[in-house]
Design an enzyme around this catalytic site. Structure first.
Site, PDB file in Angstrom:
ATOM      1  N   HIS C  73     -11.370  -9.378   8.843  1.00  0.00           N
ATOM      2  CA  HIS C  73     -10.341  -8.328   8.279  1.00  0.00           C
ATOM      3  C   HIS C  73      -9.980  -7.444   9.664  1.00  0.00           C
ATOM      4  O   HIS C  73     -10.589  -6.681   9.413  1.00  0.00           O
ATOM      5  CB  HIS C  73     -11.110  -7.464   7.263  1.00  0.00           C
ATOM      6  CG  HIS C  73     -10.011  -7.205   6.605  1.00  0.00           C
ATOM      7  ND1 HIS C  73     -10.190  -6.876   5.632  1.00  0.00           N
ATOM      8  CD2 HIS C  73      -8.820  -6.307   6.688  1.00  0.00           C
ATOM      9  CE1 HIS C  73      -9.158  -5.892   4.426  1.00  0.00           C
ATOM     10  NE2 HIS C  73      -8.272  -5.429   5.773  1.00  0.00           N
ATOM     11  N   LEU C  76      -3.909  -6.254  13.967  1.00  0.00           N
ATOM     12  CA  LEU C  76      -3.658  -6.640  15.466  1.00  0.00           C
ATOM     13  C   LEU C  76      -2.436  -5.684  15.824  1.00  0.00           C
ATOM     14  O   LEU C  76      -2.022  -5.625  17.149  1.00  0.00           O
ATOM     15  CB  LEU C  76      -3.922  -7.786  15.816  1.00  0.00           C
ATOM     16  CG  LEU C  76      -4.363  -8.632  16.245  1.00  0.00           C
ATOM     17  CD1 LEU C  76      -4.758  -9.892  16.337  1.00  0.00           C
ATOM     18  CD2 LEU C  76      -6.248  -8.001  16.370  1.00  0.00           C
ATOM     19  N   ASP C 165      -3.051  -6.794   2.070  1.00  0.00           N
ATOM     20  CA  ASP C 165      -3.502  -6.119   2.099  1.00  0.00           C
ATOM     21  C   ASP C 165      -3.245  -4.838   2.903  1.00  0.00           C
ATOM     22  O   ASP C 165      -2.408  -4.955   3.373  1.00  0.00           O
ATOM     23  CB  ASP C 165      -4.634  -6.470   3.364  1.00  0.00           C
ATOM     24  CG  ASP C 165      -5.652  -4.918   4.046  1.00  0.00           C
ATOM     25  OD1 ASP C 165      -6.555  -4.972   3.169  1.00  0.00           O
ATOM     26  OD2 ASP C 165      -5.589  -4.374   4.629  1.00  0.00           O
ATOM     27  N   HIS C 192      -7.061  -6.448  -2.145  1.00  0.00           N
ATOM     28  CA  HIS C 192      -7.377  -5.171  -1.443  1.00  0.00           C
ATOM     29  C   HIS C 192      -7.316  -4.695  -2.843  1.00  0.00           C
ATOM     30  O   HIS C 192      -6.203  -4.604  -4.160  1.00  0.00           O
ATOM     31  CB  HIS C 192      -6.294  -4.868  -0.507  1.00  0.00           C
ATOM     32  CG  HIS C 192      -5.986  -3.176  -1.019  1.00  0.00           C
ATOM     33  ND1 HIS C 192      -6.659  -2.702   0.556  1.00  0.00           N
ATOM     34  CD2 HIS C 192      -5.661  -2.189  -1.572  1.00  0.00           C
ATOM     35  CE1 HIS C 192      -5.952  -0.849   0.820  1.00  0.00           C
ATOM     36  NE2 HIS C 192      -6.245  -1.188  -0.950  1.00  0.00           N
ATOM     37  N   HIS C 245     -13.312  -4.865   1.258  1.00  0.00           N
ATOM     38  CA  HIS C 245     -13.822  -3.700   2.055  1.00  0.00           C
ATOM     39  C   HIS C 245     -13.913  -2.896   0.978  1.00  0.00           C
ATOM     40  O   HIS C 245     -13.193  -3.049   0.113  1.00  0.00           O
ATOM     41  CB  HIS C 245     -12.785  -2.792   2.381  1.00  0.00           C
ATOM     42  CG  HIS C 245     -11.354  -2.724   2.445  1.00  0.00           C
ATOM     43  ND1 HIS C 245     -10.311  -2.429   0.773  1.00  0.00           N
ATOM     44  CD2 HIS C 245     -10.486  -3.115   2.542  1.00  0.00           C
ATOM     45  CE1 HIS C 245      -9.719  -3.304   1.177  1.00  0.00           C
ATOM     46  NE2 HIS C 245      -8.496  -3.390   2.010  1.00  0.00           N
ATOM     47  N   ASN C 291      -8.839   4.103   3.777  1.00  0.00           N
ATOM     48  CA  ASN C 291      -8.866   3.409   2.625  1.00  0.00           C
ATOM     49  C   ASN C 291      -9.237   2.117   2.195  1.00  0.00           C
ATOM     50  O   ASN C 291      -8.423   1.133   2.789  1.00  0.00           O
ATOM     51  CB  ASN C 291      -7.116   3.082   2.339  1.00  0.00           C
ATOM     52  CG  ASN C 291      -7.115   2.947   0.820  1.00  0.00           C
ATOM     53  OD1 ASN C 291      -7.376   3.140   0.110  1.00  0.00           O
ATOM     54  ND2 ASN C 291      -5.487   2.656   0.996  1.00  0.00           N
ATOM     55  N   ASP C 318     -12.454  -4.160   8.904  1.00  0.00           N
ATOM     56  CA  ASP C 318     -10.955  -3.235   8.628  1.00  0.00           C
ATOM     57  C   ASP C 318     -11.016  -3.322  10.216  1.00  0.00           C
ATOM     58  O   ASP C 318      -9.818  -1.596   9.164  1.00  0.00           O
ATOM     59  CB  ASP C 318     -10.599  -2.703   7.419  1.00  0.00           C
ATOM     60  CG  ASP C 318      -9.467  -2.341   6.704  1.00  0.00           C
ATOM     61  OD1 ASP C 318      -8.367  -2.338   7.526  1.00  0.00           O
ATOM     62  OD2 ASP C 318     -10.035  -1.183   5.955  1.00  0.00           O
TER      63      ASP C 318
END
Lengths: 178, 305, 437
Positions: C73, C76, C165, C192, C245, C291, C318
């Site tokens: 996760h 980039l 996400d 997400h 996450h 988040n 993340d």
């Protein structure tokens, strides 16, 4: 060690003399009022008024004036400013105002006090009475009534104590106040 | 005092009392014929309002002018903010104009903190998001003190939209520091679910008003309508509005406050707003005095250690 | 080219995929794992096979040798947000953090919702990246939650999973379709979990701290509700769900129960969710704006328990780099995200040191499990696999200095924090990188 310059007896004599001088110079007490500068000046103004009352049996109006808002050094001093009470519960327009302070030094407080008074009205005249004149004037100001002239050095300090504050009436010279 | 006044939570009880005491002197100045003093001449204040405001801005502006500062208003629609300039750049630009004070209102919580960390000028929070409105709390405390002498031990009720109200939040913090007993009255949708200890919550207005010395009504913001916080203004007024009948539940000498602007007939009836127990107009005048005191004390302590 | 051979000697080798744990030597030849040789008897690699007379040696005495870490996760940011990060800087940050493979989220500009963008990312990664990059495709076109994206074509181009996400799929029917349709490819749908309407544009965790700061809160329920919904949809469809996450106590409990019931659900959490609480936001610290938001001590404890008992399969970062100016804004306006690649291992090793999980579990959560969930051919030290290896000095200390991060994103709430445990050497396909700074 602080040096005692004036004591209780001296205070009484000076107040008495200034009261007489005020009456004499103004040919009586008509249109007179007193305004003391916070804090010491207020005590002295009240004592002068009491003395005049005992001499002439006339009660003059006495006001108190805080000059914090008229100072020219705001933000330059290290300590937190405190604003004390201003209480002039009478009209000063066309009056002869006796401005009273304890120590006359640079003259800046008196300048501030005169500016403040002007915001309250248009006095016929402002006269200045002080307990001690220690010199070092930075403005063209002089006292009409001075209790005692005390030459001092700039690094010395004059401290005035009053019985109204629970102390003995006293003027002290503190050396090298640094 | 610190350089800035960004929140009540970050100032001490002593500072609050110093501000209130100093404000009394300015209250006297405002009673004179000449209401202006030369205290802060030569200082520059920028009123930086990112949110529309008439009352708070006018009050600050009067306070600033009565202290003889040079004032300029930087409001959003005419500024480069709409051109996409970042907040930090805007503020740095203002700093470069030589501002000694920045009075800021912003819709985002924490913005005054952010600015205070990035400029040398004294920053005064005129309301940030749903966070704080410190000068409003101070003027409210001043007004209560004027009527009730000591705030300690008073029973004070805040009524209405607590959760979205920066006025309520600052007042809660301020009044707790000054020792008041607080109660919040309103619908559960408008009361925060985490509160400092010792605060009592009432959903029944009549119950909550018993024995109260001070009633602080809060403004119902119309933008909350239709979002499920309460069904209608009619129902709101019926359950949590203040009228003469309800006012009689409180102590006989209770005072009624409102930060304005009021919604008559929604949170407060005209009889109460204009009645003998209302101190709403005193709040307005006191606001100027309190803001003068804040400006004066922050300016005076600029070089303090 | 990594055509030479080298040997990593005397390291404590852990490879959960082969159930290996012990001191030994690891031989690398031509960018591949050539073999593992244990001290206690068996073969000496120098005499055997390789036939290299003067073989390069890396001394790993007292250090751990693990398969290169996989971060399933990351953001980039390329294409579209290269001012925040690009594939070059992002992969350098990854390698600096001990990661040899990263899976990048599709919220780029344009969104990675079609094979062209997928191919672009893969090509860019081959040219400019220094570690393996596996793109994750969008679930819906433009991540708008309205139309399914082309899973098949993206899969063929190289996507290893699908996720919207940052933009939860609010429409339950759309999520159902995604879980159903992805079954053809056995790709995970990475969710997400956030009920946007309940979150109601909050900016931090709802609780005592948000009350104190006057910031609008996001209740933990905003996550829990969606985790519950997605689990039920996974049950309904039999699709493969991966919860991204995890930040709340309740989410952990919901996932644990779903696993007990045999529902195909896996889950990840991030180092910040088991290390710091919403108190990090005090002072309107935008580097702690993330988040889902940082939660409370109670949530941290539950997440640790979830990691310990296997409810949470994966530690991911993340990694969400942002430009300095973007974080230097009003708290409400500042974007969410933490630059996490270069601090993740140090923060995760704290769990091992504090006895929450074993080193082997750490290797499972950062190597094996991400490979099993995403299907990437990495995360093990099997003979013939790519030589993706990390050598960890668990005692090395370092103080986090945002300016020294190789990532363009300096947005870390761990600035100034002293961490213990460094990936001193990271090896990608036989290429050796030493930890910088």
């Amino acid at each position: 060690m602080p040096k005692e310059l004036l004591n209780t007896k001296d205070f009484e004599r000076i107040i008495s003399r200034i009261a007489h001088e005020i009456i004499e110079k103004n040919k009586g007490t008509d249109d007179l009022c007193l305004v003391g500068i916070q804090r010491g000046g207020v005590h002295i103004a009240e004592r002068i008024a009491a003395k005049i009352k005992s001499i002439e049996d006339i009660s003059l109006s006495v006001g108190s004036l805080d000059i914090s808002l008229y100072r020219d050094d705001i933000g330059m001093k290290k300590s937190q400013p405190t604003v004390r009470r201003t209480d002039i519960p009478f009209n000063i327009t066309d009056q002869k105002v006796i401005l009273v302070d304890d120590v006359l030094f640079t003259g800046r407080s008196i300048r501030a006090a005169m500016d403040a008074l002007m915001d309250f009205g248009r006095p016929a005249q402002i006269q200045l009475a002080v307990l001690v004149d220690r010199g070092h004037r930075e403005l063209p100001i002089r006292a009409d009534y001075a209790g005692k002239n005390i030459p001092t050095a700039l690094d010395e300090n004059i401290e005035v104590q009053f019985k109204e504050d629970g102390l003995e009436d006293k003027v002290l010279l503190i050396e090298n106040a640094g | 005092m610190q350089k800035d006044l960004v929140s009540i939570s970050e100032i001490s009880k002593d500072d609050i009392e110093l501000i209130l005491d100093t404000a009394s002197s300015f209250r006297d100045v405002l009673r004179r014929d000449i209401k202006k003093v030369p205290t802060l001449r030569g200082k520059t204040v920028v009123n930086l309002f990112f949110e529309p405001s008439t009352r708070t801005r006018t009050s600050f502006e009067l306070a600033e002018k009565r202290l003889s500062t040079d004032v300029f208003n930087f409001s959003v629609p005419t500024s480069s903010v709409v051109k996409g300039e970042s907040l930090l750049d805007t503020v740095r630009t203002i700093q470069s104009y030589g501002a000694d004070y920045i009075v800021i209102r912003h819709s985002a919580s924490g913005v005054p903190h952010f600015i205070a960390q990035n400029v040398d000028a004294s920053v005064i929070n005129a309301g940030d998001g749903i966070n704080e409105h410190p000068t409003q709390a101070l003027l409210d405390a001043f007004t209560i003190r004027e009527r009730k002498k000591d705030i300690k031990g008073l029973e004070i009720a805040l009524v209405g939209d607590i959760v979205h109200s920066r006025v309520a939040r600052s007042n809660i913090l301020c009044l707790l520091k000054l020792g008041a007993n607080l109660r919040l009255i309103g619908p559960p949708t408008l009361i925060p679910n985490t509160l400092p200890e010792g605060i009592r919550v009432f959903h029944d207005m009549d119950e909550g008003l018993k024995g109260v010395d001070v009633i602080m009504m809060l403004r119902i913001q119309m933008e909350r309508m239709g979002k499920g916080f309460f069904p209608s203004t009619r129902e709101y007024f019926k359950l949590w509005g203040i009228n003469c009948e309800r006012l009689s539940i409180a102590r006989k000498d209770a005072i009624v406050m409102h930060p304005g602007p009021m919604n008559r007939g929604i949170e407060i009836s005209s009889e109460v707003a204009d009645g003998a127990q209302s101190v709403i107009l005193d709040q307005v005048t006191n606001g100027i005095a309190v803001r003068m005191a804040v400006l004066y004390l922050l300016g005076g302590s600029r070089n303090a250690e | 080219m990594p055509n030479s051979a080298f040997i990593i000697k005397n390291g404590f080798i852990i490879d959960p995929s082969q159930n290996i744990e012990g001191v030994g030597d690891l031989l690398v030849e031509n960018g591949k794992i050539a073999g593992i040789y244990f001290k206690n008897g068996k073969k000496d690699p120098k005499k055997n096979g390789a036939a290299n007379k003067e073989i390069k040696t890396i001394d790993a005495s007292g250090r751990y040798v693990l398969p290169g870490l996989i971060d399933m996760h990351v953001h980039l940011r390329e294409p579209g947000f290269e001012h925040k990060e690009n594939i070059n800087t992002g992969t350098r940050a990854a390698v600096n953090g001990g990661f040899t493979s990263v899976c990048c989220m599709p919220n780029t500009d344009p969104v990675n919702d079609n094979a062209t963008v997928t191919s672009y990312i893969i090509k860019k990664a081959r040219e400019q990246g220094i570690c393996n990059v596996y793109p994750i495709g969008a679930i819906t076109k433009a991540q708008k939650g309205e139309e399914l994206a082309e899973f098949g074509m993206m899969r063929e181009a190289g996507c290893i999973g699908f996720s919207d996400d940052g933009h939860p799929v609010t429409n339950s029917l759309m999520m159902r379709r995604a879980l159903e349709y992805s079954k053809i490819f056995d790709s995970p749908i990475i969710s997400h979990c956030e009920d946007l309407l309940l979150a109601d544009s909050g900016v931090m965790n709802e609780g005592a701290v948000s009350s104190m700061l006057g910031l609008k809160g996001i209740p933990s329920g905003a996550e829990d509700i969606m985790v519950a919904r997605d689990i039920l949809l996974a049950k309904l469809t039999g699709g493969r769900l991966h919860i991204a996450h995890v930040s709340t106590k309740c989410s952990v409990a919901l996932i644990r129960r779903a696993k007990e019931q045999g529902i195909r659900v896996t889950a990840e959490t991030c180092p910040h969710y088991f290390t710091i609480t919403d108190k990090a936001v005090i002072g309107y610290n935008t580097s702690a704006k993330v988040n889902p938001p940082l939660r409370t001590e109670e949530d941290i404890e539950a997440i640790k328990e979830g990691l310990r008992d296997g409810t949470i399969d994966v530690i991911a970062t993340d990694h969400a780099p942002h430009h300095k100016d973007e974080k230097l804004q009003e708290f409400d306006k500042a974007p969410s995200g933490i630059s996490g690649l270069e601090t993740a291992l140090g923060l995760s090793l704290a769990l091992v040191r504090n006895g929450v999980i074993s080193m082997k579990q750490l290797a499972e959560k950062m190597c094996l499990n991400p490979s099993l969930i995403t299907g990437v051919r990495a995360g093990n030290l099997k003979q013939g696999s790519d030589a993706d290896i990390v050598i960890i000095d668990q005692d090395a200390e370092f103080t986090v200095d945002a300016d020294k991060l190789l990532s363009k994103g300096k947005n870390t709430p761990f600035c100034g924090v002293k961490l213990k445990g460094l990936p001193v050497i990271t090896i990608v396909k036989g290429n050796i990188y030493e930890r910088q700074h």
